[in-house]
Design a protein around this motif. Sequence first.
Motif, PDB file in Angstrom:
ATOM      1  N   VAL A  74       4.938 -12.843  -0.044  1.00 47.54           N
ATOM      2  CA  VAL A  74       4.373 -13.136  -1.362  1.00 47.54           C
ATOM      3  C   VAL A  74       3.558 -14.424  -1.315  1.00 47.54           C
ATOM      4  O   VAL A  74       2.388 -14.458  -1.731  1.00 47.54           O
ATOM      5  CB  VAL A  74       5.482 -13.247  -2.424  1.00 47.54           C
ATOM      6  N   LEU A  75       4.155 -15.485  -0.794  1.00 44.64           N
ATOM      7  CA  LEU A  75       3.453 -16.763  -0.746  1.00 44.64           C
ATOM      8  C   LEU A  75       2.272 -16.695   0.226  1.00 44.64           C
ATOM      9  O   LEU A  75       1.211 -17.279  -0.020  1.00 44.64           O
ATOM     10  CB  LEU A  75       4.414 -17.872  -0.342  1.00 44.64           C
ATOM     11  N   GLY A  76       2.458 -15.966   1.327  1.00 44.81           N
ATOM     12  CA  GLY A  76       1.374 -15.825   2.285  1.00 44.81           C
ATOM     13  C   GLY A  76       0.182 -15.092   1.710  1.00 44.81           C
ATOM     14  O   GLY A  76      -0.973 -15.467   1.951  1.00 44.81           O
ATOM     15  N   SER A  77       0.429 -14.040   0.918  1.00 42.58           N
ATOM     16  CA  SER A  77      -0.682 -13.305   0.312  1.00 42.58           C
ATOM     17  C   SER A  77      -1.404 -14.160  -0.725  1.00 42.58           C
ATOM     18  O   SER A  77      -2.624 -14.088  -0.867  1.00 42.58           O
ATOM     19  CB  SER A  77      -0.180 -12.001  -0.332  1.00 42.58           C
ATOM     20  N   ARG A  78      -0.662 -15.022  -1.426  1.00 41.78           N
ATOM     21  CA  ARG A  78      -1.302 -15.928  -2.389  1.00 41.78           C
ATOM     22  C   ARG A  78      -2.175 -16.949  -1.664  1.00 41.78           C
ATOM     23  O   ARG A  78      -3.267 -17.285  -2.134  1.00 41.78           O
ATOM     24  CB  ARG A  78      -0.239 -16.641  -3.223  1.00 41.78           C
ATOM     25  N   ALA A  79      -1.687 -17.458  -0.537  1.00 38.43           N
ATOM     26  CA  ALA A  79      -2.472 -18.416   0.230  1.00 38.43           C
ATOM     27  C   ALA A  79      -3.743 -17.768   0.772  1.00 38.43           C
ATOM     28  O   ALA A  79      -4.824 -18.369   0.733  1.00 38.43           O
ATOM     29  CB  ALA A  79      -1.636 -18.985   1.376  1.00 38.43           C
ATOM     30  N   LEU A  80      -3.628 -16.543   1.268  1.00 34.55           N
ATOM     31  CA  LEU A  80      -4.802 -15.821   1.751  1.00 34.55           C
ATOM     32  C   LEU A  80      -5.795 -15.572   0.619  1.00 34.55           C
ATOM     33  O   LEU A  80      -7.011 -15.687   0.804  1.00 34.55           O
ATOM     34  CB  LEU A  80      -4.378 -14.492   2.378  1.00 34.55           C
ATOM     35  N   ILE A 132      -4.862  -7.439  -1.478  1.00 32.87           N
ATOM     36  CA  ILE A 132      -4.321  -7.680  -0.139  1.00 32.87           C
ATOM     37  C   ILE A 132      -3.048  -6.880   0.061  1.00 32.87           C
ATOM     38  O   ILE A 132      -2.863  -6.201   1.084  1.00 32.87           O
ATOM     39  CB  ILE A 132      -4.053  -9.189   0.064  1.00 32.87           C
ATOM     40  N   ARG A 133      -2.161  -6.932  -0.926  1.00 27.96           N
ATOM     41  CA  ARG A 133      -0.857  -6.280  -0.794  1.00 27.96           C
ATOM     42  C   ARG A 133      -0.969  -4.752  -0.803  1.00 27.96           C
ATOM     43  O   ARG A 133      -0.127  -4.059  -0.242  1.00 27.96           O
ATOM     44  CB  ARG A 133       0.077  -6.746  -1.915  1.00 27.96           C
ATOM     45  N   THR A 134      -2.008  -4.224  -1.441  1.00 26.97           N
ATOM     46  CA  THR A 134      -2.191  -2.761  -1.476  1.00 26.97           C
ATOM     47  C   THR A 134      -3.240  -2.292  -0.472  1.00 26.97           C
ATOM     48  O   THR A 134      -3.564  -1.102  -0.420  1.00 26.97           O
ATOM     49  CB  THR A 134      -2.620  -2.312  -2.885  1.00 26.97           C
ATOM     50  N   LYS A 135      -3.773  -3.246   0.314  1.00 26.09           N
ATOM     51  CA  LYS A 135      -4.792  -2.954   1.337  1.00 26.09           C
ATOM     52  C   LYS A 135      -6.000  -2.263   0.724  1.00 26.09           C
ATOM     53  O   LYS A 135      -6.599  -1.364   1.320  1.00 26.09           O
ATOM     54  CB  LYS A 135      -4.205  -2.115   2.469  1.00 26.09           C
ATOM     55  N   ALA A 136      -6.393  -2.715  -0.468  1.00 25.68           N
ATOM     56  CA  ALA A 136      -7.529  -2.127  -1.169  1.00 25.68           C
ATOM     57  C   ALA A 136      -8.732  -3.060  -1.088  1.00 25.68           C
ATOM     58  O   ALA A 136      -9.337  -3.421  -2.085  1.00 25.68           O
ATOM     59  CB  ALA A 136      -7.166  -1.869  -2.630  1.00 25.68           C
TER      60      ALA A 136
END
Length: 236
Positions: free
Chosen positions: A84-90, A101-105
């Motif tokens: 979760v935190l990594g996807s927010r940083a990205l 990012i999380r849904t690869k869309a």
Amino acid sequence: MTPLSLGQSAREAIEVFRCFEDGAPDLVPTGMGAVDRVLGGLFPGSAGILAAATGVGKSSIILSSALTNPAHVGIISTEDTPDVLGSRALAYESGVDSLRIRTKAFSEVEREKLRDAECTLQGRSNVHVAYCVGSPLDEIVDAIHSLAKAGCRLIWLDYIQKVRGVREDRRNEVAGVFTTAQRECSRAGAALMAVSQFARQADPTRPPQIWWLKESGALENEARLILLASRDQAEP
């Protein structure tokens, strides 16, 4: 504990503020421009609170301030896991929405942006995260010292109501968690910023008030800095 004379305290202030030396005082920046322009930062050992209602974006504020802070910053995450935190940083570095990012869309162009963002984040050595989801107070204390050992001068505790101490009364328990975290940060030479929620009765249509703090009275009396965040009512 050895007491200090008033003269010794004055000497401590002279040294901390570098009154007779070149260079800026030994203040720890928060990474939030408006706050640092007014206060200059926090002293090591001091503690502040960032409070807001659920869903306002407290964790995002922490992340953005950490990534723009020139100082070494530690984050104790009691709710978010690395993905979760990594996807927010990205998302912050790339401009690609975290849900995409999380849904690869995402598109091929966005994929390259994510690659560049990962490289940028891999190259940053001033932000460290201790993941303490569901951890009791003693593990939070261990995390504080681990982050301080890694060089962190400002430690965010996100968020304080998630930490369980040893007291039955919830208000006293939260106060105990806050004072313990402040004490351990002070011993480690770091400043503390603890995240708190507003109480449920807070009216989101009004400007935030200090008494909206959850467990109000147990927190604001101990904090040197209190920041109240709210969502801009002009936003959709």
